[in-house]
Structure formats: structure tokens, C-alpha cells
Design an enzyme around this catalytic site. Sequence first.
Site, PDB file in Angstrom:
ATOM      1  N   GLN A  60       0.850  -1.193   0.000  1.00 50.02           N
ATOM      2  CA  GLN A  60       0.000   0.000   0.000  1.00 50.02           C
ATOM      3  C   GLN A  60       0.884   1.241   0.000  1.00 50.02           C
ATOM      4  OE1 GLN A  60       0.132   2.050   2.702  1.00 50.02           O
ATOM      5  NE2 GLN A  60       1.073   0.711   4.205  1.00 50.02           N
TER       6      GLN A  60
ATOM      7  N   SER B 238       0.369   6.770   3.111  1.00 52.00           N
ATOM      8  CA  SER B 238       0.933   7.869   3.893  1.00 52.00           C
ATOM      9  C   SER B 238       2.041   8.597   3.146  1.00 52.00           C
ATOM     10  CB  SER B 238       1.513   7.335   5.202  1.00 52.00           C
ATOM     11  OG  SER B 238       0.509   6.792   6.004  1.00 52.00           O
TER      12      SER B 238
ATOM     13  N   SER C 173       3.986  -0.690   3.795  1.00 50.09           N
ATOM     14  CA  SER C 173       4.231  -2.057   4.292  1.00 50.09           C
ATOM     15  C   SER C 173       4.538  -3.003   3.138  1.00 50.09           C
ATOM     16  CB  SER C 173       2.998  -2.576   5.034  1.00 50.09           C
ATOM     17  OG  SER C 173       2.666  -1.689   6.064  1.00 50.09           O
TER      18      SER C 173
ATOM     19  N   GLU D 113     -10.292  -2.583   5.559  1.00 52.61           N
ATOM     20  CA  GLU D 113      -9.068  -2.795   6.315  1.00 52.61           C
ATOM     21  C   GLU D 113      -9.362  -2.826   7.806  1.00 52.61           C
ATOM     22  OE1 GLU D 113      -6.025   0.012   5.326  1.00 52.61           O
ATOM     23  OE2 GLU D 113      -4.571  -0.889   6.683  1.00 52.61           O
TER      24      GLU D 113
ATOM     25  N   ASN E 144      -5.518   4.346  16.313  1.00 54.90           N
ATOM     26  CA  ASN E 144      -6.648   4.107  17.215  1.00 54.90           C
ATOM     27  C   ASN E 144      -7.272   5.416  17.697  1.00 54.90           C
ATOM     28  OD1 ASN E 144      -6.112   1.458  16.744  1.00 54.90           O
ATOM     29  ND2 ASN E 144      -5.888   0.872  18.896  1.00 54.90           N
ATOM     30  N   GLU E 145      -6.484   6.500  17.680  1.00 54.85           N
ATOM     31  CA  GLU E 145      -7.070   7.799  18.054  1.00 54.85           C
ATOM     32  C   GLU E 145      -8.068   8.259  16.986  1.00 54.85           C
ATOM     33  OE1 GLU E 145      -3.818   7.029  18.496  1.00 54.85           O
ATOM     34  OE2 GLU E 145      -4.212   6.827  20.648  1.00 54.85           O
TER      35      GLU E 145
END
Lengths: 379, 319
Positions: A125, A128, A160, A244, A360-361
Site C-alpha cells: 500500500q 501515507s 508495508s 481494512e 486508534n485515536e
Amino acid sequence: MDLVFSPADEAFRAEVREWLRAHVPRAPLPSLETEEGFAAHRSWEAELAADRWSVVNWPSRYGGRDAGLLRWLLFEEEYWAAHAPGRVGQNGIQLLAPTLLDHGTEEQRARVLPPMASGEVIWAQAWSEPEAGSDLASLRARAVRTDGGWLLTGQKTWSSRAAFADRAFGLFRSDPDAAKPHQGLTYLMFGLRAPGVTVRPIARLDGKPAFAELFLDEVFVPDEDVIGEPGRGWRIAMSTAGNERGLMLRSPGRFLASARRLEELWRRQGRPASVRDRVADALIGARAYQLFTYAAASRLLDGESAGPESSLSKVFWSELDIAVHETALDLLGPEGEMADTDWAERYVFALAGPLYAGTNEIQRDIIAERLLGLPKGRR
Amino acid sequence: MRFLLDAEQRAFAASLDALLTAADTPAVIRDWSRGDHASGRALWSRVADAGVFALAVPEAYEGLGPRPVELAAAFVELGRHAVPGPLVETVTAAVLLEGADPGTAKRLLPALASGETMATVAAEGAYALDGDAAALRISWEPGRIRLSPGHGPVRPSLDPARRLTPLLPGGDLLALTADEALTWARLATAAQALGLGLALLDRTVGYVKQRTQFGVPVGAFQAVKHRLADARIALEFARPLVFGAALTMEPCDAAAAKAAACEAAYATARTALQMHGAIGYTAEYGLSLWLTKARALRTAWGAPEECRALVVSAGDRHR
């Protein structure tokens, strides 16, 4: 309401189990984050694909079995319980493939999916950028129109598998004058060894090159590798992000297997009372995630679509994964510090869970705003 | 496999929710806490008329059961509205009485199903909930399940709506063993805790949307949002454990559901208190009726550690 799988489903499960018993390598493969391990895992993908076990829920014309969601869940339970190797092709299989199935053309599906299923082409992917992480819509890498396609220029990072993968997919800014940041983005596929691409591997915490930076300098992408309409990439990418975070990236089977492995370790270490509750919480958490996913799958089969609920899953499994592996390392005592154990390898992998696929934020913001209805605020 | 409540089960839960919403449960809870049982008994009858207690009583004894899934769905609603009284204990008593001789069961069970009789149960070393309100009191020691002749003085609980009494020793022997009763007690408590937690979260979300500080609703702040998101996560992952346990009725599944639901409800209570600030710390404000019960349910019918011990020991039987 029931938890009973049909005889046909159970027969499928038995067939999976039998195949895995005969084929799963006795000794673990080398880490898939190394060149040697990547190659070994690619061969394993080919072995799975040879008997059509690599993508069971895909349509059969692309290499799958049309097995459906429930049997995919059963496949995953058996797969991880059998201690089968990690899936080096998972970024393509779990992120790109659902996007192509929903938004791609038949030509793209026929061309891209079969070699993905066999491991011949492994996908990375490319979301970012150095200045665009959680605020992904602020991304700056450009796609400039040229004869018959697009020229990609800019930098991607935290990609990744890109150190050893073949191709990548991601979002690029095709209309710099669009009114809002998430407009004017285009979803493209490109070769990691195409002219103009420089891949610089990045060592993760344990030194293995698990991800990479990508430097793109006028990389040509033909029109046939644009997914959906140019300029409409954000919405398509968000449907990928939903996959995802949700069911498809981390199946419950993984965590059931990890929790049971932890329980076995705890018994082997003499059942120390000091960590008994943590072992129990691992078992309870894995069961909760399994049942939560069964309910989500039941809703999908009723025709409902996956919504922001997938954010609940993502936070839950990523924290569960870390807790399970931390407990294992604590149980191992002096051995728990060693980097060359399976537990250590999986612990390092688990540590990334709360960071990728939307931190997670970000997930908690989504839960608060879209599920609880709290007002939007500054992040 | 279809792991969702069906339309009939959802309609049953919704009708109970509507009944309880219209019943002004906070006033009932306050009456009950003072030992004034009249409004609580009236509400009890309506809950019984909806069929809740009959779900734990077999058809042979004028019940509709055993239907643990529907019972769990009902107890989520009873918890959501913080209904007072020996709800779990009446269900537990019904299951205990199924182990009694048929004559005794025939004499006592129909009145539990119909709501005519409230029952309570004191497990070994524990108090009986609302022993002063229950007409049927059962003391449950290993191998000895007895009909207690009476109760001792009421002791105050941290949850004022839970009136705890010791039971007097002696009494007629009803049954020797009751393997399933603890599973039912834990399932019902877990479901009740889940409903309690969902209500605490709802109320708190409502509060932080309207409470303004620094010129904005406090619910716009990330520190507030993330605590409430964590509460939602904990509750949503306790929910499938509760209904999964209702389907299997395995002791270790009920224990897992009890541990997870009670932890989730308690964590939500702590968050609710923090997000409300000082107003939430007052006895007068309605939130207290839910907050205090979340603490009490944690230890009722097996503290989290006891339940976790059962979860890991379940692995021994599979070896």
C-alpha cells in the site's frame, strides 16, 4: 439466533483442516519481513493457490471458491489454528482486491486478481506521506495528465511490504485546484520497479525492513491502472479503509489461535497465578471478537453494509493483540527478552496494530462522532 | 449460523423497553431504597405479565422456558432501566426449584412465573438480595438447597436499591444440587450489567452534548470523546459474549460474559461519573441510581476474578 454452522459449512471446515494438516510446513518459515522469508512466503502463497485455498471468498474465475463470508471466517479459524504461515500477499488480497471487486473494471479484475491470488504479484500500500499521516487527505504526491496515462511525482512512506513487493496502490493529487483536500484525488496502481521509482527500505523496531519509503519521479501509469474515475479516489479509498479496519484485515481466527497458544504457554510454565487473569482476558477477548464478527457477518448477509462499527473492531483487536503478546513475553521470563522467538516476532508485529489502518485515536474520533453523535472538534 | 436476535426477539425487548420507559423507574427505585415496596411490586407484576420470569420456568410449571436468549434480552432492558428487586435471584430460584421434587416444584414455580411471588437466594456466605421483600427465600450451600424460614436485618448496600439480608439457618431441604442455576444467575447478571452500562453511556453522551465549557459542548473535546469511545467498545464486545453464553449455556461462557459485561459496565460507570463531574457525585441526581448498581453487580454472583478462574479452568476439561 444461533451459532450452528450448516453441515455443508462444517464439511468445508473439515476439508480446510485436512488440507492444512497435509501442507502446513513443519518448521516456521523465516520472517516474512526478510528477503529470504519473503521469498519463502511467496512460495507458500503459490502452494495455497495451487489447490485454490489462497482467496476462498473470491469468485472462482479469479482463483477463489465463491465460499462466502461465513466460510471465509471458518477458513481463517482453521488456518491460524493450524499455525500456518503469515500471508505475505494480504495487503493486496484484503485491501486492493475488495476495491477492484467494487470499483474496478472487468479488464482490471481479470488482469490483476489471478496473479495476486497466486503470489506471483505481491502488492504494497502507498497511502501515507511524510506530511500526510492521520490527515491523509492533505497528501501532496501528484498525478499529472500525460498522453495515455499519468505521471506520478512525490514521496510515499510507511509502505508495508514495499521493500520486496512488486506493485503498489495509493492515492495521488490529480487536481491541485480542487476546492477541498479530499477532492481531486485519484486512485492508481503502479509498479515498484517502474522507471522513476526509488524504494528505500525502512527498518522497523527489530531492524527488519518491514516497510519502505517510495520516491516517485515522473513515474508513468497507463490509464488502465486508474481505479474508478480520476478525481474520485477518496471515496474509493475510504471503502478500502473500511475493509481494512473491519472484518477483512484481521480475522478472529488469528486471535483465537494466539489466545490458545498463550493458554498453552501458561500451562507449560506451571500455571502461574500472577498472570492467570490476563490469560483469561485473552481467551475472553478472542471469543468476544469472534462472536462480534459473527454478528457483523450476519448483518452483512442480511444486506446491511459495514459502517463505522468497523472502528470498534480495529481498536479492540489491535489492543487485544498487544495484550496477548505482552503476557506471553512476561510468562517467558528471561527468554521473553530474546528477539529470535516466534512470540517476539509477533509481539513486534502487534505493536504496529494501533498505528496502521488509521490510528486508534482516529478510530476513537470516528466512534465518538459517527456512532455516539458527539460534535466534531479539533483533532 | 445467524448470530442476531430475530425480529420477534427484538420486538420483545423493544416492548419491554417501552413499558419501562413509561414506568418512571427512578421514582420506583427511590421508593424501593426506602423499603417502600408498593410501586416496585406493581412494576414487578407488569414485568412478569410481559413474560420475563416465565422464560426461566419450564412449560410443565406454567412457564414459557427455558428460553435463555429471550431472558438475556429482557435483562438487558431491566438493567437499562435499573429496575429494582430480586430479579436475578427470582430466575435463579426458579432454576433451583426445578431440581426439587415435582410436588414442591408444582407448588412453588407457577407463582414465580406469574410474578405473584418474588424469590431471593443466598449462596454460601453471601447475603440475600431483598430478603425483606421476597416471600420465597432459598439458602444455597453445596449439596444443600433449603427453604429458609426467614431473614435477618437489612444491611445497606453501596447501591441503596439493593437491600441485603442474611437468611436464617435451617428450613426444609429442597434439592441437593443445582449445576445450572449459577449459569443462569451469571447470564442474567451479565445481561443486566450490559443494559446498565448502555444506559450510563447514553445518559453521559446526552450530558456532554449539552454541557458547555470554554464556549463549546464538552463532548467536542477529544479527551472526553475517547473515554466515551472506549466505553462503547467495551460494551459492544461484552454484548456478543452475553448472547453467546445464552446460546451455549456453558458455565465458562456465562462466567466470561459476567466478567466482561460487569467490567464494561463498571468502567462505563467510572467514565460516566468523571464526564458528569460533581453533579454525578450527588445522590440526588438520577445518574447515581445506575452508578451504584454497576459497582454492586461486579461482585454479585461471582467477582470478576472468580469468573476468570472458571474460564481458564474450562481448558482443563478439554485436555
